[in-house]
Design a protein around this motif. Structure first.
Motif, PDB file in Angstrom:
ATOM      1  N   GLU A 161      36.588  55.590  53.858  1.00 38.48           N
ATOM      2  CA  GLU A 161      35.292  55.991  53.314  1.00 38.48           C
ATOM      3  C   GLU A 161      35.336  55.990  51.793  1.00 38.48           C
ATOM      4  O   GLU A 161      34.413  55.504  51.116  1.00 38.48           O
ATOM      5  CB  GLU A 161      34.905  57.385  53.812  1.00 38.48           C
ATOM      6  N   ASP A 162      36.402  56.530  51.259  1.00 38.33           N
ATOM      7  CA  ASP A 162      36.568  56.581  49.807  1.00 38.33           C
ATOM      8  C   ASP A 162      36.636  55.172  49.225  1.00 38.33           C
ATOM      9  O   ASP A 162      36.008  54.868  48.200  1.00 38.33           O
ATOM     10  CB  ASP A 162      37.841  57.368  49.495  1.00 38.33           C
ATOM     11  N   LEU A 163      37.365  54.300  49.893  1.00 42.17           N
ATOM     12  CA  LEU A 163      37.520  52.935  49.411  1.00 42.17           C
ATOM     13  C   LEU A 163      36.203  52.178  49.455  1.00 42.17           C
ATOM     14  O   LEU A 163      35.837  51.492  48.485  1.00 42.17           O
ATOM     15  CB  LEU A 163      38.580  52.188  50.238  1.00 42.17           C
ATOM     16  N   THR A 164      35.480  52.282  50.563  1.00 39.39           N
ATOM     17  CA  THR A 164      34.224  51.546  50.667  1.00 39.39           C
ATOM     18  C   THR A 164      33.172  52.089  49.692  1.00 39.39           C
ATOM     19  O   THR A 164      32.328  51.337  49.189  1.00 39.39           O
ATOM     20  CB  THR A 164      33.664  51.605  52.101  1.00 39.39           C
ATOM     21  N   ALA A 165      33.245  53.372  49.405  1.00 40.24           N
ATOM     22  CA  ALA A 165      32.329  53.926  48.404  1.00 40.24           C
ATOM     23  C   ALA A 165      32.603  53.322  47.040  1.00 40.24           C
ATOM     24  O   ALA A 165      31.677  53.023  46.265  1.00 40.24           O
ATOM     25  CB  ALA A 165      32.472  55.445  48.352  1.00 40.24           C
ATOM     26  N   VAL A 191      37.686  44.719  55.279  1.00 43.59           N
ATOM     27  CA  VAL A 191      36.826  45.482  54.380  1.00 43.59           C
ATOM     28  C   VAL A 191      36.196  44.506  53.394  1.00 43.59           C
ATOM     29  O   VAL A 191      36.914  43.801  52.669  1.00 43.59           O
ATOM     30  CB  VAL A 191      37.616  46.576  53.628  1.00 43.59           C
ATOM     31  N   ASP A 192      34.886  44.460  53.376  1.00 38.65           N
ATOM     32  CA  ASP A 192      34.188  43.538  52.480  1.00 38.65           C
ATOM     33  C   ASP A 192      34.605  43.771  51.026  1.00 38.65           C
ATOM     34  O   ASP A 192      34.693  44.911  50.560  1.00 38.65           O
ATOM     35  CB  ASP A 192      32.672  43.735  52.586  1.00 38.65           C
ATOM     36  N   LEU A 197      31.232  52.686  59.101  1.00 40.39           N
ATOM     37  CA  LEU A 197      31.504  52.472  57.680  1.00 40.39           C
ATOM     38  C   LEU A 197      30.886  51.158  57.211  1.00 40.39           C
ATOM     39  O   LEU A 197      31.144  50.099  57.793  1.00 40.39           O
ATOM     40  CB  LEU A 197      33.012  52.449  57.422  1.00 40.39           C
ATOM     41  N   ASP A 198      30.107  51.220  56.173  1.00 38.54           N
ATOM     42  CA  ASP A 198      29.513  50.012  55.613  1.00 38.54           C
ATOM     43  C   ASP A 198      30.611  49.095  55.074  1.00 38.54           C
ATOM     44  O   ASP A 198      31.512  49.537  54.353  1.00 38.54           O
ATOM     45  CB  ASP A 198      28.556  50.366  54.474  1.00 38.54           C
ATOM     46  N   GLY A 199      30.511  47.834  55.443  1.00 37.87           N
ATOM     47  CA  GLY A 199      31.451  46.852  54.916  1.00 37.87           C
ATOM     48  C   GLY A 199      32.741  46.734  55.690  1.00 37.87           C
ATOM     49  O   GLY A 199      33.600  45.933  55.327  1.00 37.87           O
ATOM     50  N   VAL A 218      43.736  46.567  50.587  1.00 42.21           N
ATOM     51  CA  VAL A 218      43.438  47.723  51.428  1.00 42.21           C
ATOM     52  C   VAL A 218      44.726  48.443  51.812  1.00 42.21           C
ATOM     53  O   VAL A 218      44.823  49.680  51.718  1.00 42.21           O
ATOM     54  CB  VAL A 218      42.667  47.295  52.694  1.00 42.21           C
ATOM     55  N   ALA A 219      45.738  47.676  52.233  1.00 40.88           N
ATOM     56  CA  ALA A 219      47.001  48.281  52.660  1.00 40.88           C
ATOM     57  C   ALA A 219      47.686  49.006  51.507  1.00 40.88           C
ATOM     58  O   ALA A 219      48.218  50.113  51.683  1.00 40.88           O
ATOM     59  CB  ALA A 219      47.929  47.210  53.242  1.00 40.88           C
ATOM     60  N   GLU A 220      47.663  48.401  50.324  1.00 42.62           N
ATOM     61  CA  GLU A 220      48.299  49.035  49.172  1.00 42.62           C
ATOM     62  C   GLU A 220      47.543  50.287  48.747  1.00 42.62           C
ATOM     63  O   GLU A 220      48.152  51.296  48.374  1.00 42.62           O
ATOM     64  CB  GLU A 220      48.395  48.045  48.017  1.00 42.62           C
ATOM     65  N   TYR A 221      46.225  50.240  48.809  1.00 37.61           N
ATOM     66  CA  TYR A 221      45.433  51.417  48.472  1.00 37.61           C
ATOM     67  C   TYR A 221      45.743  52.564  49.436  1.00 37.61           C
ATOM     68  O   TYR A 221      45.955  53.708  49.007  1.00 37.61           O
ATOM     69  CB  TYR A 221      43.949  51.072  48.522  1.00 37.61           C
TER      70      TYR A 221
END
Length: 428
Positions: free
Chosen positions: A421-425, A359-360, A336-338, A367-370
């Motif tokens: 994946e969804d988050l990094t996108a 996660v960049d 995963l990028d980032g 991230v945890a809340e997402y």
């Protein structure tokens, strides 16, 4: 309107957690809460995916059943002649025997029930007759209690080999009574070579204590075979969250030290001396010396039940299940990028099911809340009570930790990865 999402599907309809093969690896033990659902931000619900085992593991159903059975006969222990008191006393002492067998205790070792790993290590710190050598990458439970008795903190180099050299250098520089190390890092899951460290400590006249909070739920350890002198661990990490912990180890330091807590049960005779307005106390030796007050019988029963169930499942089965899922997760995160996974030692080869990452462009809390709000996935964020090592790993704001266990399946790992994946996108 509340919408219920299928148990194997993430809330985002384009992000599905179907297994990668027709026969996916599922959980290998029944845990309570496996069918719990979590509410999502859009009003839907989804089966909760628990990736916070390293903080507090859910109770095994076998543990829950054992505690329920013991409740029917619960009474005071060690002091009553009544039938239920005798039954509760028998359960409590049987639990001690089960734990001793589970960790390969030597015949003359003491098994002391405590509140948790932190309680166990503070107890041991009150018994050590000398200085202690400790690594700076420890959980605070195995770092802070030693400060009051003269801790010599060794900064762990970036390799296991270098860490062993640094420990040996410190032990050879000046004698120490104890070397204390983590069995498995609560940040990265990496495992140090315990047998090698035990031999190293003994070579320089020191004993070794292992913080087994993160190791014992994942790997069997035998004090007898490994040479470890003291082992501490918690029930709530071992699928037995009923408020109990364990400290096992050589008897002499325990029997020579002042009781960790003073009160009923720790003494076998107390005599008032009016002339001097004082009391004279004769303390027990053995576990009772450090178990003053009414003990947590149900906590001890729970730990024993967990030990029995883990033995039944088998060490090899647990290790295979965990290694597959951990390798799957680490490999997927690496693509995963980032996303950057954390590692303390570049040459470490063994780890338990704990993976920390960043996660960049996102704080760990974001991230945890997402993951929770959008996908019903529970992880841990922060510094995990191991601030020095998290800072050294370049994460002053903390990291995200995903930890798995017996109730984790392959579909859970896919859910987590696809959510990220969804988050990094979105981030990119």
């Amino acid at each position: 309107m509340t919408v219920t999402i299928d148990r194997t599907v993430c809330v985002n309809p384009t992000v599905r957690s179907a297994p990668s093969s027709p026969v996916a690896l599922g959980p290998i033990a029944a845990v309570t809460g496996a069918d719990e659902y979590a509410p999502l931000a859009d009003g839907a619900t989804v089966r909760y995916a628990n990736f916070d085992y390293a903080a507090s593991a859910p109770a095994l159903e076998a543990v829950r059943d054992a505690v329920t059975e013991a409740l029917a006969e619960y009474a005071s222990v060690h002091r009553g002649a009544g039938h239920l008191s005798q039954r509760s006393t028998a359960r409590y002492e049987q639990a001690r025997d089960v734990v001793a067998e589970f960790v390969g205790a030597r015949p003359d070792d003491h098994v002391i029930f405590t509140g948790n790993t932190t309680d166990s290590i503070n107890l041991l710190a009150a018994c050590v007759p000398g200085e202690v050598v400790v690594l700076d990458c420890e959980h605070h439970a195995n770092l802070l209690p030693w400060r009051r008795i003269g801790a010599r903190v060794v900064s762990a180099p970036l390799s296991v080999a270098g860490t062993l050299e640094a420990i040996e250098k410190e032990l050879s520089r000046r004698p120490a009574a104890l070397l204390t190390v983590t069995g498995a890092s609560n940040v990265t899951g990496e495992v140090l070579p315990i047998r090698t460290l035990a031999a190293l400590a003994h070579r320089y006249g020191a004993r070794i204590a292992v913080d087994g909070a993160q190791l014992v739920p994942h790997r069997r350890i035998s004090l007898r075979d490994s040479g470890v002198d003291y082992l501490a661990f918690s029930g709530h990490k071992l699928y037995a969250p009923f408020g109990s912990g364990v400290l096992v180890g050589r008897a002499d330091w325990f029997d020579e030290a002042e009781p960790f807590r003073c009160g009923g049960g720790a003494s076998y005779q107390v005599i008032g001396t009016p002339a001097t307005k004082s009391v004279e106390v004769a303390w027990h030796t053995g576990p009772a010396r450090h178990e003053a007050g009414s003990p947590n019988v149900l906590g001890a029963v729970a730990i024993a039940a967990a030990c029995r169930e883990l033995t039944r499942i088998g060490e090899d089965a647990i290790a295979r299940h965990e290694r597959f899922l951990t390798d799957l997760l680490v490999g997927a995160l690496g693509e995963l990028d980032g996303v950057r996974t954390l590692k303390i030692w570049a040459d470490s080869t063994e780890r338990v099911g704990i993976v920390a990452f960043t996660v960049d462009g996102r704080t760990p809390r974001e991230v945890a809340e997402y993951l929770s709000n959008d996908h019903g996935i529970g992880v841990r964020d922060g510094k995990f009570c191991a601030h020095p090592v998290v800072d050294r790993l370049g994460c002053p704001g903390g990291a995200v930790r995903a930890s798995l266990g017996l109730g984790t399946g392959e579909h859970d790992v896919h859910r987590l990865v696809r959510a990220l994946e969804d988050l990094t996108a979105r981030t990119n």
